[in-house]
Scaffold this active site. Structure first.
Site, short mmCIF file in Angstrom:
data_model
loop_
_atom_site.label_atom_id
_atom_site.label_comp_id
_atom_site.label_asym_id
_atom_site.label_seq_id
_atom_site.Cartn_x
_atom_site.Cartn_y
_atom_site.Cartn_z
N ARG A 2 -6.05 15.57 0.91
CA ARG A 2 -5.69 14.19 0.55
C ARG A 2 -4.39 13.71 1.21
O ARG A 2 -4.16 12.51 1.33
CB ARG A 2 -5.58 14.06 -0.97
CG ARG A 2 -4.47 14.91 -1.59
CD ARG A 2 -4.52 14.84 -3.09
NE ARG A 2 -3.49 15.67 -3.71
CZ ARG A 2 -3.33 15.79 -5.02
NH1 ARG A 2 -4.14 15.17 -5.85
NH2 ARG A 2 -2.37 16.55 -5.51
N HIS A 11 12.13 43.66 24.25
CA HIS A 11 11.35 43.03 25.31
C HIS A 11 10.20 43.92 25.76
O HIS A 11 10.39 45.13 25.86
CB HIS A 11 12.28 42.75 26.50
CG HIS A 11 11.61 41.99 27.59
ND1 HIS A 11 11.28 40.65 27.50
CD2 HIS A 11 11.20 42.40 28.82
CE1 HIS A 11 10.71 40.27 28.63
NE2 HIS A 11 10.63 41.31 29.44
P1 NDP Z 1 -1.29 24.96 -3.68
O1 NDP Z 1 -0.48 24.30 -4.73
O2 NDP Z 1 -0.62 25.67 -2.57
O3 NDP Z 1 -2.26 23.87 -3.04
C1 NDP Z 1 -3.08 23.05 -3.80
C2 NDP Z 1 -3.70 22.03 -2.87
O4 NDP Z 1 -4.67 21.27 -3.56
C3 NDP Z 1 -2.68 21.05 -2.32
O5 NDP Z 1 -3.01 20.78 -0.99
C4 NDP Z 1 -2.87 19.84 -3.23
O6 NDP Z 1 -2.54 18.63 -2.62
C5 NDP Z 1 -4.36 19.89 -3.45
N1 NDP Z 1 -4.79 19.24 -4.69
C6 NDP Z 1 -4.29 19.42 -5.93
N2 NDP Z 1 -4.97 18.66 -6.83
C7 NDP Z 1 -5.92 18.01 -6.13
C8 NDP Z 1 -6.92 17.07 -6.47
N3 NDP Z 1 -7.09 16.67 -7.73
N4 NDP Z 1 -7.72 16.60 -5.49
C9 NDP Z 1 -7.56 16.99 -4.23
N5 NDP Z 1 -6.62 17.88 -3.83
C10 NDP Z 1 -5.80 18.38 -4.76
O7 NDP Z 1 -2.31 25.88 -4.48
P2 NDP Z 1 -3.28 27.04 -4.03
O8 NDP Z 1 -4.38 27.00 -5.02
O9 NDP Z 1 -3.59 26.97 -2.58
O10 NDP Z 1 -2.39 28.33 -4.27
C11 NDP Z 1 -1.74 28.52 -5.52
C12 NDP Z 1 -0.50 29.33 -5.36
O11 NDP Z 1 -0.84 30.68 -5.14
C13 NDP Z 1 0.36 28.95 -4.15
O12 NDP Z 1 1.22 27.89 -4.42
C14 NDP Z 1 1.09 30.22 -3.89
O13 NDP Z 1 2.23 30.24 -4.71
C15 NDP Z 1 0.11 31.28 -4.31
N6 NDP Z 1 -0.55 31.88 -3.13
C16 NDP Z 1 0.19 32.56 -2.22
C17 NDP Z 1 -0.40 33.10 -1.11
C18 NDP Z 1 0.44 33.83 -0.12
O14 NDP Z 1 1.55 34.21 -0.45
N7 NDP Z 1 -0.03 34.02 1.11
C19 NDP Z 1 -1.82 32.99 -0.86
C20 NDP Z 1 -2.51 32.24 -1.87
C21 NDP Z 1 -1.89 31.72 -2.95
P3 NDP Z 1 -1.01 18.07 -2.57
O15 NDP Z 1 -0.31 18.83 -1.50
O16 NDP Z 1 -1.20 16.63 -2.22
O17 NDP Z 1 -0.46 18.26 -3.94
#
Ligand code: NDP
Length: 478
Positions: A198, A461
């Site tokens: 979004r 390197h």
């Molecule tokens: P995030 O919070 O990273 O991402 C959620 C995404 O969903 C965002 O892009 C958000 O948009 C979007 N979103 C939220 N609500 C809606 C909606 N109603 N409609 C459409 N889009 C929506 O969550 P994740 O689930 O990806 O991951 C959760 C957490 O888990 C992460 O924040 C992280 O802390 C952890 N994690 C860490 C990893 C790592 O260390 N490699 C790997 C996976 C998870 P917007 O940006 O606009 O809010």
């Protein structure tokens, strides 16, 4: 007052298990309840299976690269069911390791659901009640679907590891960690991936230049990425063909049953804000996670949940009820496994070793396991610029290994430096193995290294990371 145990931990994930073991090592009597599988999100349905899938998907590019280096290697096919069996055997093994570690530490394990009966009592689904001097809640979080009719027919990240077969096509909703990682993994395994986000650019909160490069790389990988787009309607494709429009309650219940049995993924018709109307084999919602704080009886003992449903805690992870503490994703601070472990260790040091230890949440490095990976520590250019005058050192180039094979993919090495203190405020790397690189760079940044400290370190390197110590002229000042 005498208690059955000194500590009762609710939740057997990374944070809870570490805290239980460390507390038991101080001589405390410790019990732990877990109603699902020991290991929690990280081991059973998160970091570990995800990373193994990252490895599995990374082999797709290798035959072509190997051929460019003179090897006579044909492209091969990926066998999901073979991989899935090995994956689950590995998760079973790790779960066993967690159980043995707890047992070996003398922690009593209750395979049961727990709720707080009062500030010092835990009631188990087995009917037993255990009294405890301290209670630690480490129940983690769970994926959250958007509030959209029929969203229950879409998968969440937990479901991906249970699929009987890989879909041919998938729509991924979201632009965060999980959405981007899963898009790259599934594209690498041969699934046709469409992703809608979004916002204006994926990976909100990360450095803009790094986000842009990752988005380009994802598109180059064949991911059909639609920015500024969200879905507005979805329905089971068969229901649409039957002319029902949306699913009735019984069909919806049938989907829930399918999910429980592991047979998932019915074709889904989707309409998006950009006019896209298409049927996908399945839809994955990666739209954020919610703290697992409901059903614990917290409100009844005087703990009011926060706006996101999290348990509010102070710097020592203590809740409004002095005998009750909470760590990890259920507190919605930094939702990362190593942070939950740190919070668990700080809790034990404070409560069982008598050394008040606040949790250090400064300069936490992290990696997004996209292809290429993004490794990051400290401030983004945008946040640093808003804070103080900075210099930006940045380079983007085709690394030797890929360039030789005719691969156009670029990497990025970026340092954000304070003009006044000369400290490196942020380091951002987009490259294969960026997660490994940022771990090491983060030590220097955490120690307060200046740009001049980086400069006087001799380059290794030829590597990609040597650019971090050879960038002499700022790309820009702000
Ligand atoms: P995030 O919070 O990273 O991402 C959620 C995404 O969903 C965002 O892009 C958000 O948009 C979007 N979103 C939220 N609500 C809606 C909606 N109603 N409609 C459409 N889009 C929506 O969550 P994740 O689930 O990806 O991951 C959760 C957490 O888990 C992460 O924040 C992280 O802390 C952890 N994690 C860490 C990893 C790592 O260390 N490699 C790997 C996976 C998870 P917007 O940006 O606009 O809010």
């Amino acid at each position: 007052m005498r208690f059955d145990v000194d500590l009762f931990v609710i939740g057997g994930g990374s944070g809870g298990v570490r805290a239980a073991r460390m507390a038991a090592a101080t001589g405390a009597k410790v019990a732990l309840a877990e109603d699902s599988r020991l290991g929690g999100t990280c081991v059973i349905r998160g970091c570990v299976p995800k990373k193994l899938m990252v490895f599995a998907s990374s082999f797709r590019e290798m035959p072509a690269e190997a051929r460019a280096y003179g090897w006579d290697i044909p492209d091969g096919a990926f066998d999901w069911s073979q991989f899935r069996s090995k994956l689950h055997a590995e998760l079973d093994r790790l779960e066993g390791v967690y159980r043995r570690l707890l047992e070996g530490s003398g922690v009593q394990i209750h395979d049961a659901r727990a709720r707080l009966a009062d500030a010092h009592s835990v009631q188990l689904s087995t009917g037993q009640t255990v009294t405890a001097k301290h209670i630690l809640i480490a129940t983690g979080g769970r994926p959250e679907r958007p509030d959209l009719p029929n969203s229950n027919i879409g998968l969440v990240s937990d479901d991906i590891f249970l699929l009987d077969s890989l879909p041919k096509s998938i729509l991924i909703v979201g632009g965060g960690f999980i959405a981007c990682e899963m898009a790259c993994i599934l594209a690498g395994l041969g699934v046709k991936v469409t992703q809608v986000y979004r916002g204006a650019q994926i990976l909100r909160g990360f450095d803009d230049e790094a986000r842009g490069l990752i988005a380009e790389a994802m598109k180059a990988q064949g991911i059909d990425l639609h920015l500024g787009t969200n879905i507005v309607e979805m329905a089971e494709a068969a229901a649409i063909r039957r002319g029902e429009g949306t699913m009735g309650a019984s069909a919806s219940a049938a989907v829930d049953l399918l999910r429980q049995s592991g047979a998932l993924g019915c074709p889904v018709w989707v309409k998006a804000t950009n006019g896209l109307e298409q049927t996908f084999d399945t839809v994955l919602f990666a739209t954020g996670r919610k703290p697992n704080a409901d059903g614990l009886g917290l409100e009844d003992i005087g703990i009011t949940l926060g706006r996101r449903g999290e348990i509010p805690v102070d710097d020592y992870s203590q809740t409004a009820v002095p005998s009750v503490y909470a760590i990890g994703d259920v507190t919605n601070r930094w939702n990362l496994t190593p942070v939950a472990i740190r919070e668990g260790m700080a809790f034990v040091r404070t409560v069982f070793e008598g050394v008040p230890t606040p949790v250090d949440h400064e300069l936490i490095p992290s990696a997004v396991f996209t292809q290429p990976e993004l490794g990051t520590v400290g401030l983004t250019e945008e946040a640093a610029r808003a804070q103080e005058p900075i210099e930006v050192y940045c380079t983007s180039f085709r690394p030797m290994r890929g360039a030789f094979a005719g691969n156009e993919a670029r990497v990025l090495m970026k340092l954000i430096v304070s003009q006044t203190s000369r400290r490196v405020l942020g380091c951002h790397i987009v490259a294969p193995e960026a997660g490994e690189m940022i771990q090491l760079a983060a030590i220097a940044v955490k120690m307060g290294a200046t740009k001049e400290d980086f400069d006087r370190t001799v380059a290794v390197h030829p590597t990609m990371a040597e650019e971090l110590v050879t960038m002499r002229t700022p790309t820009r000042k702000a």
